[in-house]
Design a protein around this motif. Structure first.
Motif, PDB file in Angstrom:
ATOM      1  N   GLY A 178      48.825  44.774  -3.852  1.00  0.00           N
ATOM      2  CA  GLY A 178      48.902  43.555  -3.050  1.00  0.00           C
ATOM      3  C   GLY A 178      50.304  43.315  -2.508  1.00  0.00           C
ATOM      4  O   GLY A 178      50.491  43.041  -1.323  1.00  0.00           O
ATOM      5  N   LEU A 179      51.303  43.421  -3.369  1.00  0.00           N
ATOM      6  CA  LEU A 179      52.681  43.213  -2.928  1.00  0.00           C
ATOM      7  C   LEU A 179      53.095  44.283  -1.918  1.00  0.00           C
ATOM      8  O   LEU A 179      53.726  43.997  -0.903  1.00  0.00           O
ATOM      9  CB  LEU A 179      53.627  43.246  -4.133  1.00  0.00           C
ATOM     10  N   GLY A 180      52.705  45.527  -2.190  1.00  0.00           N
ATOM     11  CA  GLY A 180      53.065  46.626  -1.293  1.00  0.00           C
ATOM     12  C   GLY A 180      52.469  46.439   0.093  1.00  0.00           C
ATOM     13  O   GLY A 180      53.123  46.688   1.100  1.00  0.00           O
ATOM     14  N   LEU A 181      51.221  45.975   0.149  1.00  0.00           N
ATOM     15  CA  LEU A 181      50.563  45.761   1.440  1.00  0.00           C
ATOM     16  C   LEU A 181      51.273  44.686   2.248  1.00  0.00           C
ATOM     17  O   LEU A 181      51.205  44.669   3.479  1.00  0.00           O
ATOM     18  CB  LEU A 181      49.097  45.382   1.233  1.00  0.00           C
ATOM     19  N   MET A 182      51.952  43.761   1.568  1.00  0.00           N
ATOM     20  CA  MET A 182      52.723  42.750   2.297  1.00  0.00           C
ATOM     21  C   MET A 182      54.074  43.300   2.709  1.00  0.00           C
ATOM     22  O   MET A 182      54.516  43.130   3.846  1.00  0.00           O
ATOM     23  CB  MET A 182      52.941  41.533   1.400  1.00  0.00           C
ATOM     24  N   ILE A 183      54.739  43.940   1.763  1.00  0.00           N
ATOM     25  CA  ILE A 183      56.126  44.360   2.005  1.00  0.00           C
ATOM     26  C   ILE A 183      56.202  45.483   3.034  1.00  0.00           C
ATOM     27  O   ILE A 183      57.020  45.433   3.966  1.00  0.00           O
ATOM     28  CB  ILE A 183      56.780  44.809   0.677  1.00  0.00           C
ATOM     29  N   ALA A 184      55.347  46.490   2.901  1.00  0.00           N
ATOM     30  CA  ALA A 184      55.466  47.685   3.748  1.00  0.00           C
ATOM     31  C   ALA A 184      55.488  47.357   5.249  1.00  0.00           C
ATOM     32  O   ALA A 184      56.400  47.786   5.953  1.00  0.00           O
ATOM     33  CB  ALA A 184      54.359  48.680   3.415  1.00  0.00           C
ATOM     34  N   PRO A 185      54.510  46.584   5.761  1.00  0.00           N
ATOM     35  CA  PRO A 185      54.573  46.308   7.203  1.00  0.00           C
ATOM     36  C   PRO A 185      55.705  45.355   7.586  1.00  0.00           C
ATOM     37  O   PRO A 185      56.290  45.488   8.650  1.00  0.00           O
ATOM     38  CB  PRO A 185      53.205  45.697   7.511  1.00  0.00           C
ATOM     39  N   LEU A 186      56.028  44.403   6.705  1.00  0.00           N
ATOM     40  CA  LEU A 186      57.076  43.434   7.044  1.00  0.00           C
ATOM     41  C   LEU A 186      58.434  44.114   7.198  1.00  0.00           C
ATOM     42  O   LEU A 186      59.222  43.766   8.070  1.00  0.00           O
ATOM     43  CB  LEU A 186      57.147  42.339   5.973  1.00  0.00           C
ATOM     44  N   VAL A 187      58.693  45.115   6.353  1.00  0.00           N
ATOM     45  CA  VAL A 187      59.995  45.787   6.410  1.00  0.00           C
ATOM     46  C   VAL A 187      60.202  46.485   7.750  1.00  0.00           C
ATOM     47  O   VAL A 187      61.326  46.598   8.240  1.00  0.00           O
ATOM     48  CB  VAL A 187      60.125  46.795   5.247  1.00  0.00           C
ATOM     49  N   VAL A 188      59.106  46.931   8.370  1.00  0.00           N
ATOM     50  CA  VAL A 188      59.231  47.601   9.661  1.00  0.00           C
ATOM     51  C   VAL A 188      59.904  46.674  10.682  1.00  0.00           C
ATOM     52  O   VAL A 188      60.654  47.121  11.543  1.00  0.00           O
ATOM     53  CB  VAL A 188      57.847  48.051  10.160  1.00  0.00           C
ATOM     54  N   PHE A 189      59.661  45.378  10.562  1.00  0.00           N
ATOM     55  CA  PHE A 189      60.235  44.434  11.525  1.00  0.00           C
ATOM     56  C   PHE A 189      61.507  43.777  11.017  1.00  0.00           C
ATOM     57  O   PHE A 189      62.382  43.428  11.791  1.00  0.00           O
ATOM     58  CB  PHE A 189      59.209  43.358  11.875  1.00  0.00           C
ATOM     59  N   PHE A 190      61.563  43.576   9.729  1.00  0.00           N
ATOM     60  CA  PHE A 190      62.744  42.936   9.156  1.00  0.00           C
ATOM     61  C   PHE A 190      63.385  43.911   8.188  1.00  0.00           C
ATOM     62  O   PHE A 190      63.064  43.918   7.012  1.00  0.00           O
ATOM     63  CB  PHE A 190      62.356  41.645   8.442  1.00  0.00           C
ATOM     64  N   ARG A 191      64.291  44.717   8.714  1.00  0.00           N
ATOM     65  CA  ARG A 191      64.901  45.741   7.857  1.00  0.00           C
ATOM     66  C   ARG A 191      65.663  45.133   6.688  1.00  0.00           C
ATOM     67  O   ARG A 191      65.825  45.753   5.653  1.00  0.00           O
ATOM     68  CB  ARG A 191      65.830  46.631   8.678  1.00  0.00           C
ATOM     69  N   ASP A 192      66.162  43.903   6.895  1.00  0.00           N
ATOM     70  CA  ASP A 192      66.916  43.247   5.824  1.00  0.00           C
ATOM     71  C   ASP A 192      66.082  43.075   4.566  1.00  0.00           C
ATOM     72  O   ASP A 192      66.604  42.995   3.467  1.00  0.00           O
ATOM     73  CB  ASP A 192      67.373  41.847   6.272  1.00  0.00           C
ATOM     74  N   LEU A 193      64.784  43.036   4.775  1.00  0.00           N
ATOM     75  CA  LEU A 193      63.894  42.802   3.649  1.00  0.00           C
ATOM     76  C   LEU A 193      64.042  43.892   2.585  1.00  0.00           C
ATOM     77  O   LEU A 193      63.847  43.642   1.400  1.00  0.00           O
ATOM     78  CB  LEU A 193      62.444  42.761   4.155  1.00  0.00           C
TER      79      LEU A 193
END
Lengths: 247, 281
Positions: B179-194
């Motif tokens: 669940g956490l990975g499914l959120m983080i993986a796509p978000l990092v593509v747009f927000f590298r700071d993440l």
């Protein structure tokens, strides 16, 4: 004429104009909003194409007019923002063909991995393994790590694997420009074989000779729209009329 | 199978002409998913084990070294009043699952970036990019379990019926990480700071989860709050194998609910973002 294998209906996809455009969470979650926002443009819009089994289609257009994007939509590695793209049966995508290969694994392991990712079963891979290696002319290097191959060898291996996929649709994106002449001839011959075997070809190229050699039907893309869909000679003539012919 | 029939006797030149094959049995999405997941997972493991000399040892060494450090600090230097005896087994039972969590979440920030070329060129079920990280790190975790057993034998920790909680603990943790990975993986593509933010949060979370201490060591007020860190309930289930009194039913129930909610949210976020991710990659 065979059955329809690719059906593109009113397909459109938009991109951001500049990479640094402001991104907000709201943007990301605004799923299939129909309007392009100010810093976005439609790379393709309202494209309708039907392709029947066994057709060989060449896509023509200047750089940045949506040729590769159309190919990627058909390959299923991008999703349209509007309209739909239906592909019946699998595709063998010759797009960035060396993409799936892993540096640290051997040639043998890479063949199994890439063929498997493209949907071949283990039995099918075992059956075609020798054929793939012989075509790539890498018999001596099967246990060499992929990273130690020359770039020419890498492309040979990749083409060899993808062109052996048992898929009814073949997508080619200008990969044939690489490799030495002898291997290029082999690739051409292989594509001829596949076409003779009833495969459907979707071919993006700037090379008129290649286009007329393989394709019977052409699609001319310009400004994100499908300008012309007809016999390849007519499509090339229209393209040359619009943008001046080099020949 | 289109070729198998004629591949035997015919000359090679003829064999290479393969016909388009409508007879090919269609593969169900579930089968495609399983095959892809397995190929990518075994690729990950093979790369890790073929490139480094020590292979397996490395995946165990990290939690082991940490366990020894904390064991030394808390039993040899500081007079320990936390955890349970033998403390090294108590530590390992929390550190090994933490290594899985930490490794999988850390890697999921690069799930798309690392395989960008493959994502761009091959049509694969997209959530597989996250799932394969959960699975390959999970397999490493399972392979590391014998280390706990070895220490339990050496220090004479008795296994209890609590060991039956182990499958549930693994299942809950896999759900949570996915669940956490499914959120983080796509978000990092747009927000590298993440990517950096996640690292920081992970470091904080290490101390904010019952790893070097147990849930029961916390003061009463804090204990209830701590249950809302789903790792609390999950780690207490792992520890039940040797320390059954560590299990806190309230924390376990909260962890189960939260893991499922997070997985649901992850699937939702992933679905909404995947279209944009494919353009950006």
């Amino acid at each position: 004429m065979g059955d329809v294998v690719i059906r593109v209906e009113g397909a459109g996809i938009r991109f951001r104009r500049n990479r640094r455009g402001r991104r907000s969470f709201k943007d990301l979650f605004a799923g299939s909003n129909r309007r392009a926002r100010p810093n976005e443009f439609w790379a393709l819009r309202g494209v309708d194409v039907e392709v029947r089994a066994g057709e060989a289609i060449g896509v023509v257009g200047r750089n940045g007019q949506g040729k590769s994007t159309l190919l990627k939509l058909v390959a299923g590695v991008m999703l349209p923002d509007e309209g739909r793209v239906d592909v019946i049966g699998g595709v063998a995508p010759l797009i960035e063909i060396t993409g799936g290969f892993v540096d640290d694994l051997t040639v043998r392991e890479n063949v199994h991995l890439t063929a498997g990712l493209h949907g071949m079963t283990r039995a099918e891979i075992d059956e075609r393994y020798d054929e793939i290696i012989d075509f790539a002319e890498l018999r001596e290097s099967v246990d060499t790590p992929y990273k130690h191959l020359s770039s020419g060898m890498k492309v040979r291996l990749a083409f060899s694997v993808i062109s052996r996929l048992e898929e009814p649709i073949l997508l080619v994106d200008e990969v044939l420009a690489v490799g030495d002449k002898a291997f290029r001839d082999k690739c051409y011959q292989r594509i001829d074989e596949l076409l003779a075997g009833g495969r459907t070809l979707f071919f993006v190229s700037h090379n008129e000779r290649d286009l007329t050699r393989f394709c019977t039907r052409g699609l001319y893309l310009d400004k994100g729209l499908l300008q012309l869909d007809g016999p390849i000679e007519g499509v090339l003539a229209a393209y040359n009329r619009d943008y001046g012919s080099p020949s | 199978m289109p070729l198998s029939a004629d591949a035997g006797g015919m000359p090679l030149a003829l064999c290479t002409v393969t016909l388009a094959s409508p007879s090919r049995p269609p593969r169900t999405p579930a089968r495609v998913y399983r095959q892809t997941l397995w190929l990518l997972t075994s690729r990950d493991l093979r790369v890790r084990y073929s490139t480094s000399f020590l292979g397996y040892v490395w995946s165990v060494l990290d939690p082991l070294v940490m366990a020894v450090i904390y064991w030394f600090v808390f039993t040899q230097i500081v007079d320990r009043s936390i955890g349970a005896d033998p403390y090294i087994v108590f530590l390992l039972a929390g550190l090994l699952p933490w290594t899985w969590f930490n490794g999988a979440i850390g890697d999921s920030t690069r799930a798309f970036i690392k395989d960008a070329k493959l994502v761009r060129s091959t049509r694969l079920p997209r959530s597989v990019w996250v799932a394969r990280i959960v699975l390959s790190k999970g397999i490493e975790f399972v392979l590391a379990i014998p280390v706990v057993i070895a220490f339990a034998v050496i220090y004479g920790a008795e296994p209890t019926w609590g060991v039956l909680w182990l499958p549930l603990a693994i299942l809950l943790q896999a759900t949570l990480i996915l669940g956490l990975g499914l959120m983080i993986a796509p978000l990092v593509v747009f927000f590298r700071d993440l990517e950096r933010a996640v690292k920081l949060v992970l470091r904080f979370l290490f101390y904010a989860s019952p790893i070097i201490y147990g849930l029961t060591d916390l003061p009463d007020g804090l204990e209830a709050w701590m249950a809302f860190n789903p790792l609390s309930g999950i780690f207490s289930l792992y520890r039940a194998s040797f320390f059954p009194d560590q299990v806190e039913p309230f924390a376990v129930v909260v962890a189960a609910i939260m893991s499922l909610v997070i997985l649901g949210a992850g699937i939702l976020v992933f679905r909404r973002m995947v279209r944009a991710v494919l353009k950006e990659i």
